[in-house]
Design a protein around this motif. Structure first.
Motif, mmCIF file in Angstrom:
data_model
loop_
_atom_site.group_PDB
_atom_site.id
_atom_site.type_symbol
_atom_site.label_atom_id
_atom_site.label_comp_id
_atom_site.label_asym_id
_atom_site.label_seq_id
_atom_site.Cartn_x
_atom_site.Cartn_y
_atom_site.Cartn_z
ATOM 1 N N GLU A 242 7.220 15.837 12.792
ATOM 2 C CA GLU A 242 4.934 16.360 12.232
ATOM 3 C C GLU A 242 5.288 14.574 11.004
ATOM 4 O OE1 GLU A 242 4.109 18.893 10.843
ATOM 5 O OE2 GLU A 242 4.461 20.382 12.685
ATOM 6 N N ASP A 243 4.542 14.078 10.858
ATOM 7 C CA ASP A 243 3.995 12.984 9.065
ATOM 8 C C ASP A 243 3.260 13.575 8.758
ATOM 9 O OD1 ASP A 243 0.934 11.194 11.116
ATOM 10 O OD2 ASP A 243 2.064 13.242 10.765
ATOM 11 N N ARG A 244 4.245 14.949 8.255
ATOM 12 C CA ARG A 244 2.956 15.612 6.609
ATOM 13 C C ARG A 244 3.660 15.074 5.660
ATOM 14 N NH1 ARG A 244 5.568 20.082 4.711
ATOM 15 N NH2 ARG A 244 7.069 20.841 6.611
ATOM 16 N N SER A 245 5.058 14.219 5.000
ATOM 17 C CA SER A 245 5.618 14.061 4.250
ATOM 18 C C SER A 245 5.131 12.330 4.517
ATOM 19 C CB SER A 245 6.555 13.804 4.508
ATOM 20 O OG SER A 245 7.794 13.598 5.423
ATOM 21 N N LEU A 246 3.825 11.349 4.415
ATOM 22 C CA LEU A 246 3.650 10.857 3.811
ATOM 23 C C LEU A 246 1.910 10.191 3.032
ATOM 24 C CD1 LEU A 246 2.185 9.468 7.682
ATOM 25 C CD2 LEU A 246 5.065 9.133 6.117
ATOM 26 N N LEU A 247 2.543 8.821 1.875
ATOM 27 C CA LEU A 247 1.627 8.989 1.104
ATOM 28 C C LEU A 247 1.434 7.844 0.749
ATOM 29 C CD1 LEU A 247 3.358 11.157 -1.690
ATOM 30 C CD2 LEU A 247 1.875 12.053 -0.445
ATOM 31 N N TYR A 248 0.133 6.990 0.476
ATOM 32 C CA TYR A 248 -0.576 6.245 -0.183
ATOM 33 C C TYR A 248 0.343 5.447 -1.168
ATOM 34 C CZ TYR A 248 -4.086 6.118 3.184
ATOM 35 O OH TYR A 248 -4.541 6.433 4.460
ATOM 36 N N SER A 249 0.957 3.971 -0.750
ATOM 37 C CA SER A 249 2.147 3.616 -1.943
ATOM 38 C C SER A 249 1.099 4.047 -3.606
ATOM 39 C CB SER A 249 2.274 1.904 -1.522
ATOM 40 O OG SER A 249 2.749 1.534 -0.297
ATOM 41 N N SER A 250 -0.236 4.158 -3.350
ATOM 42 C CA SER A 250 -0.917 4.469 -4.414
ATOM 43 C C SER A 250 -0.957 5.426 -4.741
ATOM 44 C CB SER A 250 -2.692 3.709 -4.381
ATOM 45 O OG SER A 250 -2.648 4.615 -3.820
ATOM 46 N N GLU A 251 0.203 6.568 -4.321
ATOM 47 C CA GLU A 251 0.105 7.440 -4.552
ATOM 48 C C GLU A 251 0.815 8.047 -5.486
ATOM 49 O OE1 GLU A 251 -2.315 10.804 -2.605
ATOM 50 O OE2 GLU A 251 -1.503 9.331 -0.356
ATOM 51 N N ALA A 252 2.184 6.994 -5.766
ATOM 52 C CA ALA A 252 3.453 6.665 -6.524
ATOM 53 C C ALA A 252 3.633 7.679 -7.557
ATOM 54 C CB ALA A 252 4.247 5.815 -6.206
#
Length: 326
Positions: free
Chosen positions: A132-142
């Protein structure tokens, strides 16, 4: 309670940190490896082996006819993750389609792996069931707090498991992607462990010296999965995948702990190497680690010069050879 005080102190030390602080220690260098849905299993295995990694994001690349339009797509569409476990499940399903029951005889299984492994290696990745792709974040959320990322991304928010003895579903890595859909960085569990370990005195304090038994960890109630040292390695991995574990203790016929088998032992495996999965677990690990288990040793095995084992880091280091690509 001493352990609770130590845990509270560690949380306080970690609280000011963000995911961005971990990025400098992330494994790998250069552009993040992505695998395209149209690539074959064989191509993917070779790409993972070159990077010495076990998984990569799976993307749908724009079709050629889409690139010539007035509004070309900005980037690949992310499907999720594909890892060595997904490919191993696919291989097992492929073999079961040929034989309802997997061969247990080493030579028969080795022949099947060497023959059908070539056929399987031409399957496109899109036919495999990836993660699943639930471990994804926008770069701005770093800049998100590290503790929040650990809880909500790596641990899935602590959601309920399916069944009393089920193993919690966790993410082994978090990917950061930009507005164009391109993966800009990948942070793994190991990266976080490495980051904390290098700063253990500051971040963990007295917690670092405590035994696990004092930490009040929520031990899994699922039964322990062990594999027989003499069973074919592929069948051992089959048992592990069915139980939902990535590692298992290897035990002798008398129940003695011999070694540990992990999916990470398949790092750098390629299509032409699949035949080694027919070897007994103890022999496979003895060759991989250049040691002896239950009478199996690198000197007594006919497979000691097999390319998979000859390419292992320990083997190359002993012979003064550079690492692949080094």
């Amino acid at each position: 309670m001493a352990s609770q005080a130590a845990l509270d102190a560690a949380r306080a030390a970690l609280a000011p940190l963000s995911l961005r602080d971990v990025l400098p220690v992330c494994s790998g260098s250069g552009a993040v490896l992505s695998l395209e849905h149209s690539q074959t299993v064989g191509e993917a295995l070779k790409a993972l082996a070159r990077r010495k990694v076990l998984s990569a994001p799976l993307v749908v690349a724009p079709a050629l006819e889409d690139l010539g339009g007035e509004d070309p797509p900005e980037g690949p569409s992310l499907l999720g993750w594909i890892d060595i476990a997904d490919m191993l499940r696919g291989l097992l399903s492929h073999l079961r389609a040929k034989h309802r029951k997997l061969p247990t005889n080493m030579l028969q299984l080795m022949t099947e792996l060497e023959t059908e492994g070539k056929v399987f290696s031409y399957k496109p990745l899109v036919t495999l069931h990836g993660g699943e792709d639930r471990s994804l974040l926008y770069s701005s959320e770093a800049g998100e707090p590290l503790l929040a990322v650990l809880r909500e991304q790596f641990l899935g928010g602590g959601g309920a498991c399916q069944g009393a003895n089920a193993i919690p579903r966790v993410a082994h890595r978090v990917a950061l992607f930009d507005a164009h859909g391109a993966i800009t960085a990948v942070v793994s569990q190991l990266d976080v462990v490495r980051f904390v370990a290098r700063r253990s005195e500051t971040l963990l304090g007295s917690l670092a010296a405590m035994p696990l038994s004092q930490l009040g960890l929520p031990w899994s109630k699922a039964p322990l999965v062990a594999v027989d040292a003499n069973m074919p390695t592929l069948l051992a991995f089959d048992r592990m995948l069915a139980a939902g574990v990535s590692g298992a203790p290897v035990v002798s016929p008398s129940g003695e702990l011999v070694a540990n088998l992990s999916l990470s032992d398949l790092r750098c495996i390629q299509p032409e190497h699949l035949g080694v999965l027919a070897l007994p677990v103890a022999e496979f690990l003895a060759l991989l680690h250049r040691t002896t288990y239950l009478g199996y040793s690198q000197d007594g095995s006919k497979s000691k010069d097999h390319p998979f084992f000859a390419g292992s880091p320990k083997h190359r280091a002993e012979r003064g050879l550079p690492s692949p690509g080094g």
